[in-house]
Motif scaffolding. Structure first.
Motif, PDB file in Angstrom:
ATOM      1  N   LEU A   1       0.815  -1.207   0.000  1.00  0.00           N
ATOM      2  CA  LEU A   1       0.000   0.000   0.000  1.00  0.00           C
ATOM      3  C   LEU A   1       0.858   1.269   0.000  1.00  0.00           C
ATOM      4  N   GLY A   2       0.364   2.325   0.602  1.00  0.00           N
ATOM      5  CA  GLY A   2       1.000   3.619   0.461  1.00  0.00           C
ATOM      6  C   GLY A   2       2.296   3.769   1.238  1.00  0.00           C
ATOM      7  N   GLY A   3       2.969   4.885   0.988  1.00  0.00           N
ATOM      8  CA  GLY A   3       4.198   5.189   1.695  1.00  0.00           C
ATOM      9  C   GLY A   3       4.387   6.684   1.867  1.00  0.00           C
ATOM     10  N   LYS A   4       5.017   7.056   2.953  1.00  0.00           N
ATOM     11  CA  LYS A   4       5.422   8.446   3.195  1.00  0.00           C
ATOM     12  C   LYS A   4       6.814   8.364   3.795  1.00  0.00           C
ATOM     13  N   ASN A   5       7.783   8.138   2.923  1.00  0.00           N
ATOM     14  CA  ASN A   5       9.073   7.597   3.336  1.00  0.00           C
ATOM     15  C   ASN A   5      10.061   8.674   3.772  1.00  0.00           C
TER      16      ASN A   5
END
Length: 479
Positions: free
Chosen positions: A249-253
């Motif tokens: 799923l998503g990422g905010k790395n």
């Protein structure tokens, strides 16, 4: 041009004759139609896969390997045409598709074609009990693979290659925004003599076609890459049917930069990790934290390099930043830029739409660097998935760790330091499925890939993927 579904080795129109416009992001124009497949289309694809499963699951590992490697070779033979098609559909530079997307798609088939021949069963002798246990790894049956628009063929093949290698038959749905290379792959599969019905590709919207795949009672596993909200919906639908799920799923790395890093390599790589594929990669380092002692120098040098990036038509060999994938996505990213400004963020560069001569209706945006005051602002907490990064300083290792982990996501993290002890400490404490140290996007297909927290469940890659696409059965024999 009309793209068609690929069912039982044949190209077919959707049963209800419903079609969707397919846009070219570089000029904002419709250049084709794709099916918006119904539940009936998915059922037909399932029946085709079901009929093919018995024979395909009993093929030798060598035969499956041969076919997958042949697909890989045909993809490599058609590199240029696939790269151009990917660029036209997605908006990314042709040069990027040619050097990354299509070669990686070919590598996926070659890797899993070889890996399946090395995927061994386990055995355990029960000493003193005159018994031996061994584990059978058997294909699940018919599985569903749903892939996103940002790396269309790359991630599509990342799912279907291990599924096919393990002996399953597949009902697959590429993104309705970027269907072209999946359609072209259908032709490659026929040329490689993949048996009819082993792979079936149905095109359409997530709420119709994707929903039909997920809720089908006889599709036993779902591999999905996409947004966190959609992943949560899939999990809710699949749970009562006890389907196996792999959700990337998503990422905010976070990208954490210490003053003792190799500066030049860090700077070059950070520009790439921020804006590759217009920032539309789930692994992009969209939150940049820099040690305070070098923050001002980094800010100046980073902004200078970002301003030098060329926004242009994807076919231009000098283009660094192509078009965003769709008009609605461009508008979403622009909305986040305004949110950031309202939160007190300072635009250091970018933030504006770009008009490319001759392609004035394309979806172009300047690469944007925003200096923020708090790591808790929305632009630093929510996934933007575009050419927008935030930067802010930190004063200590503990502060950097706290800010890095203070989001709901946990897909990847990048750490820049030459301190080995710090590397070991922080790699252990960063809440992410993958940690890169002094590099970014260096991938070995043998390694597990996936996220924690809201970035998903399960792992892809290597034997992890083959384990997901098989069921383990223990056999105990007393002698």
């Amino acid at each position: 041009m009309k793209i068609q579904n690929y069912i039982n080795g044949n190209f077919e129109n959707p049963i209800e004759n419903n079609w969707l416009d397919n846009y070219n992001p570089s000029n904002g124009e419709v250049y084709g139609l794709i099916p918006n497949s119904s539940k009936e289309d998915v059922e037909k694809a399932y029946e085709s896969a079901k009929s093919a499963f018995l024979e395909w699951s009993k093929t030798t590992l060598e035969e499956r390997s041969r076919i997958l490697i042949k697909i890989s070779e045909l993809l490599e033979d058609n590199l240029q045409s696939f790269a151009e098609a990917e660029s036209k559909d997605n908006g990314k530079p042709v040069s990027l598709a040619k050097t990354v997307d299509i070669p990686r798609a070919a590598s996926n088939f070659r890797f899993f074609g070889n890996a399946i021949t090395q995927f061994a069963s386990e055995s355990h002798e029960s000493v003193g009990q005159n018994a031996i246990n061994y584990t059978l790894r058997q294909p699940i049956g018919v599985v569903g693979c749903i892939s996103p628009w940002n790396l269309p063929l790359y991630l599509f093949t990342w799912k279907i290659a291990p599924a096919l290698a393990a002996g399953n038959c597949v009902v697959a749905k590429p993104s309705e925004i970027t269907p072209m290379t999946a359609y072209l792959l259908s032709e490659i599969c026929n040329k490689a003599a993949l048996p009819k019905g082993v792979l079936n590709i149905v095109h359409g919207l997530g709420k119709s076609t994707g929903q039909a795949i997920v809720e089908h009672p006889e599709i036993k596993a779902i591999s999905f890459t996409g947004g966190t909200a959609t992943g949560a919906h899939i999990a809710k639908v699949a749970a009562p049917m006890f389907k196996k799920l792999s959700l990337e799923l998503g990422g905010k790395n976070p990208n954490i930069i210490f003053a003792d890093c190799g500066y030049d390599e860090m700077l070059h790589t950070t520009v790439r990790s921020s804006f590759a594929n217009q920032g539309q990669i789930c692994l992009c380092g969209s939150r940049i934290f820099v040690e305070a002692s070098m923050y001002e120098k980094f800010k100046k040098d980073f902004v200078q390099k970002v301003q030098a990036l060329k926004v242009g038509h994807p076919s231009d060999e000098n283009t660094n930043i192509g078009a965003l994938v769709s008009k609605s996505h461009l508008e979403k990213v622009m909305d986040y830029i305004e949110i950031g400004k309202n939160e007190g963020g300072k635009i250091l560069c970018g933030g504006n739409k770009v008009t490319v001569k001759g392609f004035e209706n394309g979806y172009y945006l300047e690469p944007t660097v925003m200096e923020i005051r708090s790591d808790e602002c929305r632009v630093n907490q929510e996934e933007i998935f575009g050419p927008v990064v935030t930067i802010m300083p930190f004063n200590s290792e503990d502060e950097a760790l706290q800010m890095a982990n203070k989001v709901k996501y946990g897909l990847s993290a990048t750490l820049w330091t030459n301190d080995l002890k710090r590397t070991m400490r922080m790699s252990n404490q960063l809440q992410a499925g993958i940690v890169w140290v002094n590099t970014w996007m260096m991938r070995d297909l043998r390694t597990p890939f996936g996220g924690v927290k809201a970035s998903g469940v399960g792992r892809e890659g290597g034997f992890e993927a083959l384990r997901f696409f098989t069921e383990a059965k223990n056999v105990c024999i007393k002698y």
